[in-house]
Scaffold this motif. Structure first.
Motif, mmCIF file in Angstrom:
data_model
loop_
_atom_site.group_PDB
_atom_site.id
_atom_site.type_symbol
_atom_site.label_atom_id
_atom_site.label_comp_id
_atom_site.label_asym_id
_atom_site.label_seq_id
_atom_site.Cartn_x
_atom_site.Cartn_y
_atom_site.Cartn_z
ATOM 1 N N LEU A 95 0.837 -1.201 0.000
ATOM 2 C CA LEU A 95 0.000 0.000 0.000
ATOM 3 C C LEU A 95 0.871 1.251 0.000
ATOM 4 C CD1 LEU A 95 -2.734 -1.037 2.567
ATOM 5 C CD2 LEU A 95 -3.125 -0.426 0.178
ATOM 6 N N GLU A 96 1.904 1.233 0.849
ATOM 7 C CA GLU A 96 2.806 2.390 0.892
ATOM 8 C C GLU A 96 3.436 2.614 -0.477
ATOM 9 O OE1 GLU A 96 5.682 2.124 4.014
ATOM 10 O OE2 GLU A 96 4.168 2.056 5.596
ATOM 11 N N ASP A 97 3.875 1.511 -1.104
ATOM 12 C CA ASP A 97 4.492 1.626 -2.436
ATOM 13 C C ASP A 97 3.536 2.245 -3.437
ATOM 14 O OD1 ASP A 97 6.756 0.500 -1.467
ATOM 15 O OD2 ASP A 97 6.486 -1.462 -2.423
ATOM 16 N N VAL A 98 2.281 1.764 -3.404
ATOM 17 C CA VAL A 98 1.292 2.270 -4.360
ATOM 18 C C VAL A 98 1.086 3.770 -4.160
ATOM 19 C CG1 VAL A 98 -1.169 2.220 -4.938
ATOM 20 C CG2 VAL A 98 0.110 0.073 -4.752
ATOM 21 N N PHE A 99 0.927 4.180 -2.882
ATOM 22 C CA PHE A 99 0.656 5.599 -2.627
ATOM 23 C C PHE A 99 1.894 6.468 -2.856
ATOM 24 C CE2 PHE A 99 -3.092 3.957 -0.315
ATOM 25 C CZ PHE A 99 -4.050 4.709 -0.992
ATOM 26 N N VAL A 100 3.064 5.946 -2.510
ATOM 27 C CA VAL A 100 4.287 6.710 -2.785
ATOM 28 C C VAL A 100 4.416 6.917 -4.299
ATOM 29 C CG1 VAL A 100 6.826 6.588 -2.751
ATOM 30 C CG2 VAL A 100 5.525 6.133 -0.660
ATOM 31 N N GLY A 101 4.040 5.867 -5.052
ATOM 32 C CA GLY A 101 4.048 5.975 -6.517
ATOM 33 C C GLY A 101 3.084 7.045 -7.020
ATOM 34 N N MET A 102 2.068 7.349 -6.220
ATOM 35 C CA MET A 102 1.094 8.371 -6.614
ATOM 36 C C MET A 102 1.463 9.742 -6.054
ATOM 37 S SD MET A 102 -2.297 6.009 -5.951
ATOM 38 C CE MET A 102 -3.562 7.236 -6.201
ATOM 39 N N GLY A 103 2.624 9.844 -5.410
ATOM 40 C CA GLY A 103 3.089 11.155 -4.946
ATOM 41 C C GLY A 103 2.838 11.450 -3.475
ATOM 42 N N PHE A 104 2.388 10.439 -2.711
ATOM 43 C CA PHE A 104 2.147 10.640 -1.274
ATOM 44 C C PHE A 104 3.437 10.366 -0.485
ATOM 45 C CE2 PHE A 104 -2.013 10.135 -2.968
ATOM 46 C CZ PHE A 104 -2.941 10.613 -2.059
ATOM 47 N N THR A 105 3.546 10.942 0.700
ATOM 48 C CA THR A 105 4.604 10.533 1.609
ATOM 49 C C THR A 105 3.957 9.816 2.795
ATOM 50 O OG1 THR A 105 4.550 12.658 2.733
ATOM 51 C CG2 THR A 105 6.216 12.393 1.023
ATOM 52 N N VAL A 106 4.779 9.074 3.559
ATOM 53 C CA VAL A 106 4.257 8.270 4.661
ATOM 54 C C VAL A 106 4.429 9.030 5.973
ATOM 55 C CG1 VAL A 106 4.480 6.087 5.908
ATOM 56 C CG2 VAL A 106 4.780 6.139 3.417
#
Ligand code: PHE
Length: 330
Positions: A115-126
């Motif tokens: 999930l983190e990978d998917v969202f990081v790929g969309m420009g989000f940070t954790v």
């Protein structure tokens, strides 16, 4: 047959007995009630008294010898039977060294990483936040004041610290929204995965300690369409392109409008995944962000439930039983 031959035969047979059962048969054959050595006793009666005494003595000695050899043989056989059993049950720990058994990430950790990978790929940070929260972060700043009936719906586990019901295990990851907005100026694009807690009893679909992932976007000109598009992109990236999403109107005090979002199932049905909505202007204002200038959307859902759906598990408790035979499959 003379006694010496019989004695020889008996000791040979005892020595040759391959296991405890055959030894017992041999012993009975010579020393039992109808045994061949025992039978010799009957012959003594026909002898002269002197000869009878000597022969009786010899027979007793022979029988004692056979009994003694049988006892020794029994001890040997019993010891090797035990050794054989031990060898059979032996756990050879050196064996596992041939092929190194590496540990692996738990199923839920794998889901969270993906999930983190998917969202990081969309420009989000954790982003991260504490598991023990104050009422301000868990409720008030999220537009759930003390009198608000929504507080009851969170089945909160309180910590006995300070004023009653002011400190708690966070009942959702939404407090991380507040912490982020307090510390960061927009635009904000974060996801916050982490452990959450409620007074639920563990059953096939509930765990009292579970994992959620929260998403928060604060930017200019943000609309409900951006939220729907983000959810669709992440669902496609996580489950595959054939899975569809839909939003259903719902209610959360911290979003307005609010929705639940569902994903389609292969049999044509829908499964509820989480909640979402446009960030309520009160929440932005609580964090010092001007709602006239900035808008946002947020979403949150259970990571454990997501793993249950993706791997079609029958029971969510499998995730915490820690049975390696189950976990190794993933
Ligand atoms: N925090 C909500 C819950 O746990 C989910 C949610 C997150 C809803 C963000 C809307 C926006 O039920």
């Amino acid at each position: 047959m003379d006694l010496d031959t019989l004695l020889q035969e008996a000791t040979d047979a005892v020595a040759a007995a391959p296991d405890l059962e055959s030894l017992a048969v041999v012993e009975r054959g010579f020393l039992g009630k109808k045994g061949s050595l025992t039978a010799q006793k009957k012959l003594l009666g026909s002898l002269e008294p002197d000869a009878r005494k000597a022969a009786g003595q010899a027979l007793n000695d022979a029988m004692a010898t056979v009994a003694q050899t049988a006892t020794e043989r029994r001890t040997t056989l019993a010891a090797s039977a035990e050794a054989e059993q031990l060898a059979g049950e032996r756990l050879d720990l050196t064996e596992t060294m041939d092929e190194l058994q590496r540990g692996r990430a738990h199923l839920v950790t794998q889901a969270r990483d993906r999930l983190e990978d998917v969202f990081v790929g969309m420009g989000f940070t954790v982003a991260e936040g504490p598991e023990v929260e104050s009422a301000w972060y868990n409720f008030e700043a999220l537009n759930i004041p003390e009198w608000h009936p929504a507080r009851g719906s969170f089945d909160t586990i309180f910590v006995e610290l300070g004023e009653p019901e002011q400190v708690m295990l966070r009942s959702h990851t939404s407090p991380v929204q507040i912490r982020t907005m307090e510390n960061q100026k927009p635009p904000i694009y974060i996801v916050a995965p982490g452990r959450t807690f409620r007074t639920d009893t563990a059953d096939a679909t509930h765990l009292p300690a579970f994992n959620q992932i929260e998403g928060l976007v604060v930017d200019r000109n943000i609309s409900l369409g951006d939220l729907a598009g983000t959810i669709e992109s992440f669902v496609h990236a996580f489950f595959g392109g054939e899975v569809e999403t839909r939003l259903r109107p719902s209610y959360f005090p911290f979003t307005e409008p609010s929705a639940e979002f569902d994903i389609s199932t292969p049999d044509g049905g829908w499964l509820e995944l989480g909640g979402c909505g446009v960030v309520n202007p009160n929440v932005l204002a609580n964090c010092g962000i001007d709602p006239e200038e900035w808008q946002g959307f947020a979403f949150g859902f259970g990571i454990d439930r997501l793993a249950v759906m993706r791997y079609q598990l029958d029971d969510i408790r499998e995730l915490v039983n820690n049975d390696v035979r189950f976990l190794r499959q993933f």
